[in-house]
Scaffold this active site. Structure first.
Site, PDB file in Angstrom:
ATOM      1  N   TYR A 148       0.854  -1.186   0.000  1.00 53.40           N
ATOM      2  CA  TYR A 148       0.000   0.000   0.000  1.00 53.40           C
ATOM      3  C   TYR A 148       0.890   1.236   0.000  1.00 53.40           C
ATOM      4  O   TYR A 148       1.839   1.323   0.771  1.00 53.40           O
ATOM      5  CB  TYR A 148      -0.881   0.006   1.258  1.00 53.40           C
ATOM      6  CG  TYR A 148      -1.797   1.210   1.377  1.00 53.40           C
ATOM      7  CD1 TYR A 148      -2.870   1.376   0.506  1.00 53.40           C
ATOM      8  CD2 TYR A 148      -1.604   2.162   2.373  1.00 53.40           C
ATOM      9  CE1 TYR A 148      -3.720   2.473   0.621  1.00 53.40           C
ATOM     10  CE2 TYR A 148      -2.445   3.260   2.497  1.00 53.40           C
ATOM     11  CZ  TYR A 148      -3.507   3.402   1.614  1.00 53.40           C
ATOM     12  OH  TYR A 148      -4.341   4.484   1.732  1.00 53.40           O
ATOM     13  N   ASP A 243       9.274   2.735  -0.412  1.00 56.55           N
ATOM     14  CA  ASP A 243       8.258   3.389   0.394  1.00 56.55           C
ATOM     15  C   ASP A 243       8.508   2.993   1.853  1.00 56.55           C
ATOM     16  O   ASP A 243       8.102   1.906   2.292  1.00 56.55           O
ATOM     17  CB  ASP A 243       6.858   2.978  -0.066  1.00 56.55           C
ATOM     18  CG  ASP A 243       5.776   3.683   0.744  1.00 56.55           C
ATOM     19  OD1 ASP A 243       6.114   4.298   1.781  1.00 56.55           O
ATOM     20  OD2 ASP A 243       4.600   3.612   0.342  1.00 56.55           O
ATOM     21  N   LYS A 271       4.769   8.957   8.952  1.00 52.53           N
ATOM     22  CA  LYS A 271       4.554   8.398  10.294  1.00 52.53           C
ATOM     23  C   LYS A 271       5.570   8.883  11.333  1.00 52.53           C
ATOM     24  O   LYS A 271       5.410   9.958  11.878  1.00 52.53           O
ATOM     25  CB  LYS A 271       4.496   6.870  10.211  1.00 52.53           C
ATOM     26  CG  LYS A 271       3.317   6.409   9.316  1.00 52.53           C
ATOM     27  CD  LYS A 271       3.085   4.926   9.342  1.00 52.53           C
ATOM     28  CE  LYS A 271       2.112   4.474   8.273  1.00 52.53           C
ATOM     29  NZ  LYS A 271       0.737   4.366   8.672  1.00 52.53           N
TER      30      LYS A 271
HETATM   31  N1  PMP Z   1       2.911   4.082   2.312  1.00 53.89           N
HETATM   32  C1  PMP Z   1       2.947   3.165   3.298  1.00 53.89           C
HETATM   33  C2  PMP Z   1       3.993   2.103   3.279  1.00 53.89           C
HETATM   34  C3  PMP Z   1       2.015   3.231   4.336  1.00 53.89           C
HETATM   35  O1  PMP Z   1       2.059   2.316   5.309  1.00 53.89           O
HETATM   36  C4  PMP Z   1       1.030   4.247   4.320  1.00 53.89           C
HETATM   37  C5  PMP Z   1      -0.013   4.358   5.398  1.00 53.89           C
HETATM   38  N2  PMP Z   1      -0.219   3.291   6.193  1.00 53.89           N
HETATM   39  C6  PMP Z   1       1.048   5.168   3.270  1.00 53.89           C
HETATM   40  C7  PMP Z   1       2.001   5.054   2.289  1.00 53.89           C
HETATM   41  C8  PMP Z   1       0.042   6.259   3.202  1.00 53.89           C
HETATM   42  O2  PMP Z   1       0.287   7.169   4.213  1.00 53.89           O
HETATM   43  P1  PMP Z   1      -0.886   8.162   4.700  1.00 53.89           P
HETATM   44  O3  PMP Z   1      -1.904   7.304   5.373  1.00 53.89           O
HETATM   45  O4  PMP Z   1      -0.173   9.108   5.607  1.00 53.89           O
HETATM   46  O5  PMP Z   1      -1.416   8.837   3.472  1.00 53.89           O
END
Ligand code: PMP
Length: 437
Positions: A148, A243, A271
């Site tokens: 994701y 990511d 995060k």
């Molecule tokens: N990339 C990864 C690996 C994530 O875990 C997340 C959120 N869990 C996101 C992108 C998206 O981040 P956000 O919820 O702050 O938009």
């Protein structure tokens, strides 16, 4: 559904919320649809524990989906936010706080030479993709099933997290044209990626990957997988995007790229770098980053990007985390949780697969090793729901989905671990018990 005494106030708040917000929540997984029951409305977090609207206390392993590496309301973070709030919460003009946080990130991640701050991981991934396409003059991207990267159209293809939790196919509202250039491969399947490069010569701009997958549950990269991606992308003139929104400053000070010794071209962060406030970032090679406006032509902007309150929280968080021994401690805590999961499962004769790395841990109720999205989905989701509710009843709060990771913080202590151990003994016994009606 009638609410039991222990979740009466949460049920009331949830009913009220559903009148004015779709599903009663601001983000889907929170609604407990993956496990059933009433989502708990939280009123307070301190250290490793959270308290809900009915006064129940839980040891928290969601930690704002990994953002809170120092636990809730850490004094250094609260102090930094409070100090900055008194001086103004947003200017829409540069502040030295941005440079200070950027320097810390660059010092921690050798592959990151420059940073651009944004406000969410979604923005970071979406913008890194735009930059990768601009930098290579190519349009296609490769992502992995069950990974994701936020909810930008082009990346909402066979995605993990909420899409996995709700068993949704890809989202309505994403036009076919938006995903026409998105190619997918199974996580850990290097041959599938090589095949995509062969089938689309000179067309793939980037491969984007969660180097340690955390959005289909926790799935570690197979030996050689990330190195193979680095070699394939180099060979074919494509970029490698890590990511690390979830793994950055959580699995190690230098993220998954430090653990596996890989230098990606671009890295997404989020995060932990915001310490619980909305901060994300993308960064990488200087020659690529300098293509961003206003240095270059690739456009990306944000009213609240680099927000001073959020920068202050991020700086305070990274400064605390930079103390010697932090990641050994996080790793030991995760390992202890996973050991409790394993021994409880063995006692209850429940087949389980576990993993932990730094401050991240996870388990699947499965007889088979979990290496990708297909094997993650083959785990026992109904059993997970029983396990989840038994944990909740015993004061342990994990993500309400079989397809999310668990997170510890520096302030999870022996008492919290012991409560967790006992709770898992009950929870694993509940997995095989006849289901509640
Ligand atoms: N990339 C990864 C690996 C994530 O875990 C997340 C959120 N869990 C996101 C992108 C998206 O981040 P956000 O919820 O702050 O938009």
């Amino acid at each position: 559904m009638t609410a039991a005494a222990h979740d009466r106030e949460s049920a009331r708040l949830f009913a009220e919320a559903q009148e004015v917000m779709p599903g009663g929540v601001s983000s889907p997984v929170r609604a407990f649809r993956g496990v059933g029951g009433t989502p708990r409305f939280m009123v307070e977090g301190r250290g490793a524990r959270i308290t809900d609207a009915d006064g129940n206390r839980f040891v928290d392993y969601v930690m704002s989906w990994g953002a809170l590496a120092l636990g809730h309301a850490h004094p250094a973070v609260v102090e930094a936010i409070t100090r900055q709030a008194g001086r103004g919460t947003s200017f829409g003009a540069p502040t030295a706080l941005e440079t200070a946080l950027a320097k810390r990130i660059i010092a921690a991640l050798p592959a990151v030479e420059m940073v651009r701050f944004v406000s969410s991981g979604t923005e970071a991934s979406m913008s890194a993709l735009r930059l990768a396409r601009a930098g290579t003059g190519r349009n296609k991207i490769v992502k992995f099933t069950g990974c994701y990267h936020g909810h930008a159209d082009a990346l909402l293809v066979q995605a993990g997290s909420g899409i996995a939790t709700l068993s949704l196919p890809d989202s309505p509202g994403v036009p076919p044209s938006a995903v026409a250039d998105t190619l997918t491969a199974p996580f850990n399947d290097l041959a599938a990626v090589a095949e995509l490069f062969d089938r689309h010569p000179g067309e793939i701009a980037a491969v984007t990957v969660e180097p340690i997958a955390g959005n289909m549950g926790l799935v570690l990269p197979a030996p050689g997988f990330l190195r193979g991606l680095r070699e394939l992308t180099r060979k074919h003139g494509a970029l490698l995007i890590f990511d690390e929104v979830m793994t950055g400053f959580r699995v190690a000070w230098g993220g998954a790229q430090l653990i596996y010794g890989i230098d990606p071209d671009l890295t997404c962060l989020g995060k932990v770098i915001g310490g619980g406030l909305p901060v994300a970032a993308y960064g990488g090679r200087r020659d690529l980053m300098e293509q961003l406006a206003p240095a270059g032509k690739v456009y990306q902007a944000g009213t609240l990007s680099g927000n001073p309150l959020a920068m202050a929280a991020g700086i305070a968080t990274l400064d605390e985390l930079s103390r010697p021994g932090t990641y050994d401690r996080l790793g030991a805590l995760s390992a202890a949780v996973v050991e409790s999961v394993r021994s409880a499962a063995a006692k209850a004769q429940v087949p389980v697969q576990t993993a932990s790395v730094g401050g991240m841990w996870g388990f699947f109720l499965s007889t088979m090793p979990v290496t990708d999205y297909a094997s993650a989905r083959a785990s026992d989701a109904a059993g997970f729901a029983r396990c989840f509710h038994a944990l909740l009843d015993r004061g342990v709060y994990i993500a309400p989905s079989a397809f999310e990771a668990g997170f510890v913080s520096t302030v999870h202590d022996e008492a919290a671990l012991e409560e967790t151990r006992v709770a898992f003994e009950h929870a694993m016994a509940a997995v095989t018990a006849p289901s509640r009606t």
